[in-house]
Design an enzyme around this catalytic site. Structure first.
Site, PDB file in Angstrom:
ATOM      1  N   ASP A 228       0.839  -1.190   0.000  1.00 24.85           N
ATOM      2  CA  ASP A 228       0.000   0.000   0.000  1.00 24.85           C
ATOM      3  C   ASP A 228       0.881   1.250   0.000  1.00 24.85           C
ATOM      4  OD1 ASP A 228      -2.299   1.534   0.142  1.00 24.85           O
ATOM      5  OD2 ASP A 228      -2.627   1.208   2.282  1.00 24.85           O
TER       6      ASP A 228
ATOM      7  N   GLU B 109       2.768   5.069  -4.077  1.00 24.24           N
ATOM      8  CA  GLU B 109       2.851   5.974  -5.229  1.00 24.24           C
ATOM      9  C   GLU B 109       4.251   6.608  -5.409  1.00 24.24           C
ATOM     10  OE1 GLU B 109      -0.938   4.865  -4.223  1.00 24.24           O
ATOM     11  OE2 GLU B 109       0.293   6.125  -2.934  1.00 24.24           O
TER      12      GLU B 109
END
Length: 876
Positions: A511, A514
């Site tokens: 998770d 980015e």
């Protein structure tokens, strides 16, 4: 200066007739000598001065001017239809005036449709028809196609134009064309993913390529129909150091892909700009510069821009598309299909086909942030077992960790975690835990091996000064592993291996990759330079590249973060997949939030943080379909919603739809009400159980669909238009979908409804529930394409079987491992011609590369009716 002083000298000569010619000549000569000396000194100084690193604005192209010196707007500006106006001033946050627009030598006409020149309307400032671009000065044949030279003779309004370019046209396959436009004088960054290197030119291409000399344009047509698939002559080509722009017409308004964004499956071409830059919460998490487009005759083609820099992709109703990127090169593919499924297979031939998942990945998963203890997690599992509700996988979010530190667990609240995992394994169930990339740098020296060892090996991202960049995530101040460095992969494997020895997990959920950062850039900020403040910034949430991520100028092994930011999730997935192969010696299970083309080879994806709302239930279908055409079929949304508290009705309907997500996981946020199936009334619990059991009964069919995705690049969750490309009514449907070719899913997506409207393309369709229960007298048969109101009581999801299909099923049980030992059945729906076909792929479900090693069974079924049957054309 020379002209000005010469003019002054002439005035002096002609105003005083008493001056002799000799004096005048001496004066003029002396002035020339002085000016020459000044010029010589200035030249020497300029040669010894380093070039400026600040952005500069070269003079605009020379154009006609009015008598008062202002730019004269040509009459041709008013002749350009609004739909064909290409934005000359795409910068955000700017109110474009006529003066600003004319400074760029562009047309300025206020549109009647928009009050201001904004992002979602007709641009007021747009290019003239003859706006200067590149000229094709030469073109020659090569072994693979053609190579040409482009020259720009006039500067643009962006700094550092690259005046000479090379265009390379590669006829790679009969249905695949590649075009690369590069700087022949200086190597530029290119995306480091593996793509085919073709040595032989296509022998019978299904396309033609034409060139326009000036201004340069490239036109690609489908040979069979003459349909124009690419025409870059409609707007000027830009190629500066930090700004590349290319526009092309589209054959129709039907365009799909361009992930990741929350929108309809069919994109809106009404002045719709999509930003691509991996970002938490919006833009969205992944970047996929690929689109599929339908043509007017039912054929389809695809386009892939192989570029990982921040970009805007602007759609307009011409229809046309404009690509604006702030780095890299123009490197793109065109896939000729000609049908939608073939387009996707051709795209995946380039970026890579998805991995075959481990069998239990296709079971039902439970997760939440906020179980808060191993006992609570364990009780949820036990309640599912006690109620006979299938569950294959239990997850934990970050609350299992010790102070949110990766590769640790809370030995107080989660002291029973190792035993919980062992209990799951005894019951043929599996365990997945979350990991975030941020590694705490705030622990006592010698007390936290991941950071200490990472510092020794030098595997963290550095700032522009070469020091470890420090951000902030859940554990506090953190360093970020540089997954572009092979040494980081080994360090990551060692950390996973050490933790697996304590908690024998089965899969990993990556998770925040980015990468997400609670700071803008870093603890110490970011430098003020061209990488942090490029001449053009796409529409990123926060307005800057560093917003809630690391500095664009940060240094990584293979490039600056400016170039490879959107690859971070892909690179972490590769490292995780590789580590799990070594640790488990089974097919890896990885779910990643951030994704990039080729991701399906290494991980699945979930659609990120949603909310417990009906609109989020509905938008999950377009997201699922989009990722199937992007080559990541292991996809699903958080069932019942992540943020906010669900309602019983919403959770029942979401569980029914989620039973047909390729990846089916119920996930909940911290401090929200419980939403596992056992948390609701007996009636709701039964409805959810029946939906999950239905999924488990269809596991042989679902597993076979994933085999075809792995081998041939097919979709698992399939848009209707893929099977009915000549039926334009299917082009916008994203509230229904198919599993493969045969099963049509029509879920309820609105509150308080006991019916649902479904569209049935032409053919025979059978109600699967009546088929599976052999109640042939209540069978629904639909012969022609039409829209139907379907009864949908709260305990039912509508599912229909297409004619000519053979579907393998099995008797379901509480885990897929137990179910797989149950008898297999075939459901056959004969076509009007009395034919049906289907198949089954079967192996042990977990061994690596069974297909490649020929360790599997593949059975192809063909059924033909030999004499007219007296009842319905169905067999079971």
């Amino acid at each position: 200066v020379f002209k000005k002083n010469l003019l002054c000298s002439r005035i002096m000569l002609f105003s005083s007739r008493r001056c002799s010619i000799t004096v005048a000549l001496l004066t003029l000569g002396g002035l020339i000598v002085v000016l020459f000396g000044i010029w010589l000194l200035g030249t020497i100084f300029w040669l010894h001065t380093p070039p400026s690193t600040k952005p500069h604005r070269p003079p605009p192209p020379a154009v006609a001017k009015s008598p008062n010196g202002t730019w004269l707007q040509p009459e041709s500006c008013s002749q350009i239809p609004e739909a064909w106006r290409f934005d000359c001033y795409p910068e955000r946050g700017v109110v474009v005036t006529e003066e600003m627009c004319h400074a760029r030598n562009c047309c300025f006409i206020q549109s009647s449709q928009t009050k201001t020149s904004g992002r979602n309307g007709v641009p007021w400032c747009f290019y003239t028809p003859d706006y200067p671009s590149y000229e094709l000065v030469s073109i020659t044949d090569t072994e693979m196609g053609k190579v040409g030279k482009l020259l720009r003779n006039k500067k643009t309004y962006y700094p550092k134009d690259i005046d000479a370019l090379q265009v390379e046209v590669l006829y790679e396959e009969d249905n695949r064309l590649r075009v690369k436009i590069t700087d022949p004088a200086e190597k530029r960054y290119e995306v480091p993913i593996d793509v085919p290197v073709v040595q032989k030119k296509a022998s019978n291409p299904s396309y033609t390529v034409d060139f326009i000399k000036e201004p340069f344009g490239l036109i690609v047509k489908r040979t069979q129909t003459g349909t124009v698939l690419l025409n870059t002559s409609i707007a000027p080509l830009f190629y500066a150091d930090q700004f590349l722009q290319m526009s092309t017409s589209l054959p129709s308004r039907f365009i799909y892909g361009l992930g990741e964004h929350r929108s309809n499956f069919l994109h809106d071409v009404q002045w719709n700009t999509l930003t691509m830059w991996a970002r938490d919460l919006t833009n969205l998490y992944g970047v996929h510069p690929f689109y599929l487009s339908m043509e007017s005759d039912g054929m389809a083609y695809g386009f892939f821009m192989l570029n990982s820099n921040a970009m805007d992709v602007a759609l307009q109703p011409a229809p046309a598309i404009t690509w604006r990127m702030i780095g890299g090169i123009l490197d793109f593919y065109i896939f000729l299909g000609p049908d939608p499924s073939s387009v996707i297979a051709q795209y995946l031939d380039v970026v890579g086909k998805p991995a075959m998942p481990i069998f239990w990945a296709l079971g039902y998963h439970l997760c939440r942030w906020g179980y808060k203890s191993s006992d609570k997690t364990w009780n949820v599992v036990k309640e599912m077992r006690n109620n006979g509700i299938p569950q294959d996988v239990q997850w934990n979010d970050i609350d299992y960790m010790d102070h949110a530190l990766d590769f640790t667990y809370d030995t107080v609240n989660f002291s029973g975690l190792p035993e919980l995992v062992k209990d799951l394994h005894r019951h043929d169930q599996h365990y997945v835990m979350i990991l975030d990339p941020g590694i705490s740098n705030s622990q006592l020296p010698g007390s936290y091996w991941p950071f200490d060892e990472g510092m020794k090996r030098g595997i963290f991202i550095n700032d522009s000064n070469g020091d470890v960049l420090i951000g902030k995530v859940w554990p506090g101040l953190t360093a970020f592993p540089d997954f572009s460095n092979p040494d980081t992969h080994e360090w990551w494997y060692q950390n996973l291996k050490r933790f697996h020895e304590k908690v024998p997990f089965d899969g990993v959920w990556i998770d925040m990759n980015e990468p997400s950062n609670f700071f803008d850039g870093s603890l110490n900020g970011c430098p003020d330079n061209e990488l942090e403040n490029p001449p053009y910034t796409p529409g990123i949430l926060g307005g800057t590249l560093k917003a809630k991520t690391v500095c664009a100028s940060a240094r990584q092994k293979i490039s600056t973060h400016y170039n490879i930011h959107s690859l971070y999730g892909l690179m972490e997935a590769k490292a995780t997949e590789s580590a799990l192969r070594k640790i488990t010696d089974k097919r890896p299970f990885v779910i990643s939030r951030s994704t990039f083309p080729s991701q399906g080879k290494y991980s699945g994806h979930w659609l990120g943080d949603n909310r417990s709302q009906w609109k989020d239930l509905a938008t999950s279908i377009p997201g699922m379909l989009t990722f199937n055409i992007l080559g990541i079929p292991l996809i699903g949304a958080d069932i019942c919603g992540f943020g906010g508290s669900t309602t019983e009705e919403l959770c029942v309907r979401w569980t029914q739809l989620g039973a047909f997500y390729p990846f089916s996981r119920n996930h909940n946020s911290i401090d929200e009400q419980d939403q596992e199936p056992t948390a609701f009334s007996p009636a709701a619990r039964t409805a959810m159980k029946e939906a999950i059991l239905l999924r488990y009964s269809l596991f042989p069919h679902l597993y076979t669909l994933f085999h075809h995705a792995h081998i041939s690049g097919r979709t698992v969750a399939t848009p209707l238009l893929f099977q009915f490309p000549n039926d334009e009514k299917t082009y916008g449907i994203d509230k229904q979908f198919l599993w493969g070719k045969s099963l049509l899913v029509t879920p309820v997506l609105e509150e308080g409804r006991d019916y649902v409207v479904g569209y049935f393309p032409e053919g025979l369709w059978y109600d699967f529930h009546t088929v599976s229960h052999k109640s042939l007298d209540t069978l629904l048969v639909i012969h022609i394409s039409l829209t139907v109101d379907l009864q949908a009581p709260k305990d039912k999801i509508n599912l229909h079987l297409r004619e000519g299909s053979v579907i393998p099923t099995q008797r379901p049980n509480t885990t897929l491992w137990v179910s797989s030992g149950q008898p297999l059945n075939l459901i056959v729906s004969l076509s009007e011609d009395g034919l049906a076909k289907g198949d089954l792929f079967w192996d042990d479900g977990e061994t690596l590369d069974t297909y490649e090693k020929d360790q599997y069974a593949y059975i192809y079924f063909t059924v033909q009716q030999v004499q007219k049957m007296h009842n319905s054309p169905l067999l079971q």
